[in-house]
Motif scaffolding. Structure first.
Motif, PDB file in Angstrom:
ATOM      1  N   GLY A  29       0.810  -1.208   0.000  1.00  0.00           N
ATOM      2  CA  GLY A  29       0.000   0.000   0.000  1.00  0.00           C
ATOM      3  C   GLY A  29       0.846   1.262   0.000  1.00  0.00           C
ATOM      4  O   GLY A  29       0.519   2.248  -0.680  1.00  0.00           O
ATOM      5  N   LEU A  30       1.948   1.242   0.742  1.00  0.00           N
ATOM      6  CA  LEU A  30       2.846   2.403   0.754  1.00  0.00           C
ATOM      7  C   LEU A  30       3.458   2.627  -0.624  1.00  0.00           C
ATOM      8  O   LEU A  30       3.534   3.765  -1.103  1.00  0.00           O
ATOM      9  CB  LEU A  30       3.949   2.199   1.799  1.00  0.00           C
ATOM     10  N   LEU A  31       3.902   1.553  -1.256  1.00  0.00           N
ATOM     11  CA  LEU A  31       4.515   1.676  -2.579  1.00  0.00           C
ATOM     12  C   LEU A  31       3.498   2.090  -3.639  1.00  0.00           C
ATOM     13  O   LEU A  31       3.871   2.672  -4.666  1.00  0.00           O
ATOM     14  CB  LEU A  31       5.185   0.359  -2.974  1.00  0.00           C
ATOM     15  N   ALA A  32       2.215   1.789  -3.395  1.00  0.00           N
ATOM     16  CA  ALA A  32       1.177   2.226  -4.331  1.00  0.00           C
ATOM     17  C   ALA A  32       0.890   3.716  -4.218  1.00  0.00           C
ATOM     18  O   ALA A  32       0.253   4.291  -5.105  1.00  0.00           O
ATOM     19  CB  ALA A  32      -0.107   1.431  -4.091  1.00  0.00           C
ATOM     20  N   ASP A  33       1.344   4.325  -3.130  1.00  0.00           N
ATOM     21  CA  ASP A  33       1.192   5.776  -2.956  1.00  0.00           C
ATOM     22  C   ASP A  33       2.249   6.462  -3.824  1.00  0.00           C
ATOM     23  O   ASP A  33       3.439   6.429  -3.522  1.00  0.00           O
ATOM     24  CB  ASP A  33       1.376   6.134  -1.484  1.00  0.00           C
ATOM     25  N   ARG A  34       1.813   7.058  -4.917  1.00  0.00           N
ATOM     26  CA  ARG A  34       2.739   7.669  -5.872  1.00  0.00           C
ATOM     27  C   ARG A  34       3.658   8.686  -5.224  1.00  0.00           C
ATOM     28  O   ARG A  34       4.868   8.709  -5.492  1.00  0.00           O
ATOM     29  CB  ARG A  34       1.938   8.333  -7.004  1.00  0.00           C
ATOM     30  N   VAL A  35       3.130   9.527  -4.358  1.00  0.00           N
ATOM     31  CA  VAL A  35       3.937  10.595  -3.766  1.00  0.00           C
ATOM     32  C   VAL A  35       4.967  10.018  -2.799  1.00  0.00           C
ATOM     33  O   VAL A  35       6.145  10.409  -2.806  1.00  0.00           O
ATOM     34  CB  VAL A  35       3.031  11.624  -3.065  1.00  0.00           C
ATOM     35  N   PHE A  36       4.540   9.061  -1.948  1.00  0.00           N
ATOM     36  CA  PHE A  36       5.499   8.416  -1.040  1.00  0.00           C
ATOM     37  C   PHE A  36       6.624   7.763  -1.826  1.00  0.00           C
ATOM     38  O   PHE A  36       7.812   7.917  -1.500  1.00  0.00           O
ATOM     39  CB  PHE A  36       4.792   7.371  -0.178  1.00  0.00           C
ATOM     40  N   THR A  37       6.269   7.031  -2.872  1.00  0.00           N
ATOM     41  CA  THR A  37       7.284   6.357  -3.687  1.00  0.00           C
ATOM     42  C   THR A  37       8.213   7.374  -4.339  1.00  0.00           C
ATOM     43  O   THR A  37       9.421   7.132  -4.466  1.00  0.00           O
ATOM     44  CB  THR A  37       6.612   5.480  -4.754  1.00  0.00           C
ATOM     45  N   GLY A  38       7.669   8.513  -4.749  1.00  0.00           N
ATOM     46  CA  GLY A  38       8.512   9.556  -5.337  1.00  0.00           C
ATOM     47  C   GLY A  38       9.557  10.062  -4.367  1.00  0.00           C
ATOM     48  O   GLY A  38      10.741  10.187  -4.720  1.00  0.00           O
ATOM     49  N   LEU A  65       7.572  10.444   5.420  1.00  0.00           N
ATOM     50  CA  LEU A  65       7.002   9.956   6.672  1.00  0.00           C
ATOM     51  C   LEU A  65       5.765  10.740   7.086  1.00  0.00           C
ATOM     52  O   LEU A  65       4.911  10.215   7.815  1.00  0.00           O
ATOM     53  CB  LEU A  65       8.058  10.008   7.783  1.00  0.00           C
ATOM     54  N   MET A  66       5.636  11.979   6.641  1.00  0.00           N
ATOM     55  CA  MET A  66       4.430  12.730   6.966  1.00  0.00           C
ATOM     56  C   MET A  66       3.187  12.113   6.340  1.00  0.00           C
ATOM     57  O   MET A  66       2.076  12.343   6.798  1.00  0.00           O
ATOM     58  CB  MET A  66       4.578  14.194   6.530  1.00  0.00           C
ATOM     59  N   ARG A  67       3.368  11.322   5.292  1.00  0.00           N
ATOM     60  CA  ARG A  67       2.236  10.676   4.633  1.00  0.00           C
ATOM     61  C   ARG A  67       1.870   9.347   5.275  1.00  0.00           C
ATOM     62  O   ARG A  67       0.877   8.726   4.869  1.00  0.00           O
ATOM     63  CB  ARG A  67       2.548  10.450   3.155  1.00  0.00           C
ATOM     64  N   THR A  68       2.645   8.893   6.276  1.00  0.00           N
ATOM     65  CA  THR A  68       2.470   7.519   6.766  1.00  0.00           C
ATOM     66  C   THR A  68       2.368   7.450   8.283  1.00  0.00           C
ATOM     67  O   THR A  68       3.103   6.674   8.912  1.00  0.00           O
ATOM     68  CB  THR A  68       3.650   6.656   6.300  1.00  0.00           C
ATOM     69  N   PRO A  69       1.500   8.242   8.936  1.00  0.00           N
ATOM     70  CA  PRO A  69       1.397   8.139  10.395  1.00  0.00           C
ATOM     71  C   PRO A  69       0.897   6.778  10.852  1.00  0.00           C
ATOM     72  O   PRO A  69       1.159   6.360  11.976  1.00  0.00           O
ATOM     73  CB  PRO A  69       0.394   9.243  10.748  1.00  0.00           C
ATOM     74  N   HIS A  70       0.177   6.056   9.969  1.00  0.00           N
ATOM     75  CA  HIS A  70      -0.398   4.765  10.317  1.00  0.00           C
ATOM     76  C   HIS A  70       0.601   3.622  10.240  1.00  0.00           C
ATOM     77  O   HIS A  70       0.327   2.528  10.740  1.00  0.00           O
ATOM     78  CB  HIS A  70      -1.570   4.460   9.369  1.00  0.00           C
ATOM     79  N   ALA A  71       1.752   3.825   9.592  1.00  0.00           N
ATOM     80  CA  ALA A  71       2.714   2.730   9.389  1.00  0.00           C
ATOM     81  C   ALA A  71       4.123   3.303   9.294  1.00  0.00           C
ATOM     82  O   ALA A  71       4.839   3.062   8.326  1.00  0.00           O
ATOM     83  CB  ALA A  71       2.367   1.938   8.137  1.00  0.00           C
ATOM     84  N   ALA A  72       4.507   4.051  10.320  1.00  0.00           N
ATOM     85  CA  ALA A  72       5.805   4.727  10.266  1.00  0.00           C
ATOM     86  C   ALA A  72       6.958   3.742  10.238  1.00  0.00           C
ATOM     87  O   ALA A  72       7.982   3.983   9.599  1.00  0.00           O
ATOM     88  CB  ALA A  72       5.955   5.669  11.469  1.00  0.00           C
ATOM     89  N   GLY A  73       6.813   2.601  10.945  1.00  0.00           N
ATOM     90  CA  GLY A  73       7.893   1.623  10.944  1.00  0.00           C
ATOM     91  C   GLY A  73       8.111   1.013   9.573  1.00  0.00           C
ATOM     92  O   GLY A  73       9.241   0.906   9.092  1.00  0.00           O
TER      93      GLY A  73
END
Length: 421
Positions: free
Chosen positions: A227-236, A355-363
């Motif tokens: 799911g994190l990798l599917a987030d275009r901005v996080f992956t960028g 990390l600001m985009r991922t408060p639910h799965a920071a680890g």
């Protein structure tokens, strides 16, 4: 209490007012503990470098085999983050961190007594796997405690501590070898590990409350990462940071050869230039945290940093390829200084924005950030010597390619000119 108009991190996430954690109030102590955790892996890698020739003689092993002890440790640090990150999202930060530190101490102690190179490689791999806990959980703790510009500012402060480690580690290792053999390096690392474990146990409180922990096992962890990798901005941001880090790896791998063999500088001159470049990186990181964050958007600072890295890499390629005629060490050293210093804008801001985009799965997010950086860097580093020992062009080509790819990922995937989805 937070300043007027601001919320604590947990209130910002849940909408429910909660008390500010005691660990957050003790920000200096938290900074020192997390700085120590992020500095331990570079110490484990670089403090050992001056001892490589002695290890080769002591264990009667080929140099290529002894080099695998470095590769094993680096691979362990990369892969260990993929394991520890999801564990920390499920069980909290303290338990996986303390378990990792205990295993690190035991593996390091065994390294000091191994009779052969094969066992040393195996336990260096275990040392890297366990040491990865400090890297990945330190970033996750920062995400637990801070948000927005505060997080970016903290990452810049953290660089002041962790950025010094690669500089002083070989110096410490050299001094240890003056009074003992290579096994003494691992004795010192084990003692450092014990002290850091005690400090973590005593002073670093749990920062992930039970209600924010992830349920499920390996399958859930893999789904979270997917799911994190599917987030275009996080992956960028992940790719932009990893590729910029690869340009840094290329410098670390090639600079001893480029400065000393091609340009004829002494080891002392190389050490001075290496130190100055590291100071530049740390200084710009502090400028980012103290002056820019809160006044300039993180994307603007990041875009400027990546652009400077690209321009510096272009200049280095032109100089090393003879486009300006025969150039000496000073212009090349200046180009490397600019490139390294601009990393102080790229590295903390890519971590903060991702990390600001991922408060639910920071680890898990921290694991992906760290693993991608190490793996991309490990792929890029050997390429700097692909054309032999008589030219610095491969170093500049790798740096330029990584810088261009980093800026491209930032622009195409993060799209900083648009509102963040």
């Amino acid at each position: 209490m937070p300043e007027s108009g601001q919320k604590t991190t947990r209130e910002h996430i849940t909408g429910t007012p909660v008390a500010v954690p005691a660990a957050r109030r003790a920000s200096l102590l938290v900074t020192l503990v997390l700085g120590g955790l992020t500095a331990l892996p570079p110490l484990s890698m670089d403090m050992y470098l001056p001892a490589l020739p002695e290890v080769t003689r002591s264990l009667t092993a080929p140099a290529a085999t002894v080099q695998l002890t470095l590769t094993a440790c680096l691979a362990g640090m990369a892969l260990g983050q993929l394991v520890v990150g999801p564990m920390s999202d499920k069980w909290g930060r303290r338990r996986p961190l303390l378990a990792g530190m205990v295993v690190y101490v035991l593996a390091t102690a065994v390294c000091a007594f191994v009779p052969g190179a094969e066992l040393l490689i195996a336990f260096r791999l275990l040392q890297g796997l366990a040491g990865a806990a400090g890297i990945v959980i330190a970033r996750a703790v920062v995400r637990d405690l801070y948000d927005g510009v505060e997080m970016a500012r903290f990452f810049s402060t953290l660089m002041l501590i962790s950025g010094v480690a690669p500089v002083i580690a070989p110096l410490i290792g050299g001094q240890i070898l003056r009074v003992t053999d290579w096994r003494g390096v691992f004795h010192v690392l084990a003692v450092i590990g014990v002290l850091l474990t005690v400090v973590v146990w005593r002073f670093l409180h749990e920062t992930l409350p039970p209600e924010r922990r992830q349920e499920g096992g390996v399958g859930q962890a893999l789904r979270t990462m997917r799911g994190l990798l599917a987030d275009r901005v996080f992956t960028g941001y992940m790719l932009a940071g990893g590729l910029a880090f690869a340009a840094l790896f290329a410098y670390i791998s090639a600079s001893p050869f480029v400065v000393q063999e091609i340009y004829g500088a002494s080891p002392q001159t190389f050490s001075l230039l290496f130190g100055l470049n590291s100071i530049g990186l740390v200084a710009v990181g502090q400028i980012n945290g103290k002056l820019l964050v809160g006044r300039v958007s993180l994307d603007k600072a990041l875009g400027f940093g990546l652009s400077v890295i690209l321009l510096a890499a272009t200049a280095l390629l032109l100089m090393t390829s003879g486009a300006f005629g025969e150039v000496g060490l000073v212009p090349v050293a200046a180009g490397l200084f600019v490139l390294m210093s601009a990393m102080g804008l790229a590295m903390p801001n890519t971590n903060a924005q991702a990390l600001m985009r991922t408060p639910h799965a920071a680890g898990s997010a921290s694991a992906l950030l760290g693993t991608s950086s190490f793996l991309i860097g490990a792929i890029a580093s050997p390429l700097v010597g692909i054309a032999g020992e008589r030219t610095a062009v491969p170093m500049a080509v790798v740096q330029l390619a990584c810088a261009a790819a980093s800026l491209t990922c930032f622009l195409l995937l993060c799209r900083p000119w648009r509102p963040t989805p």
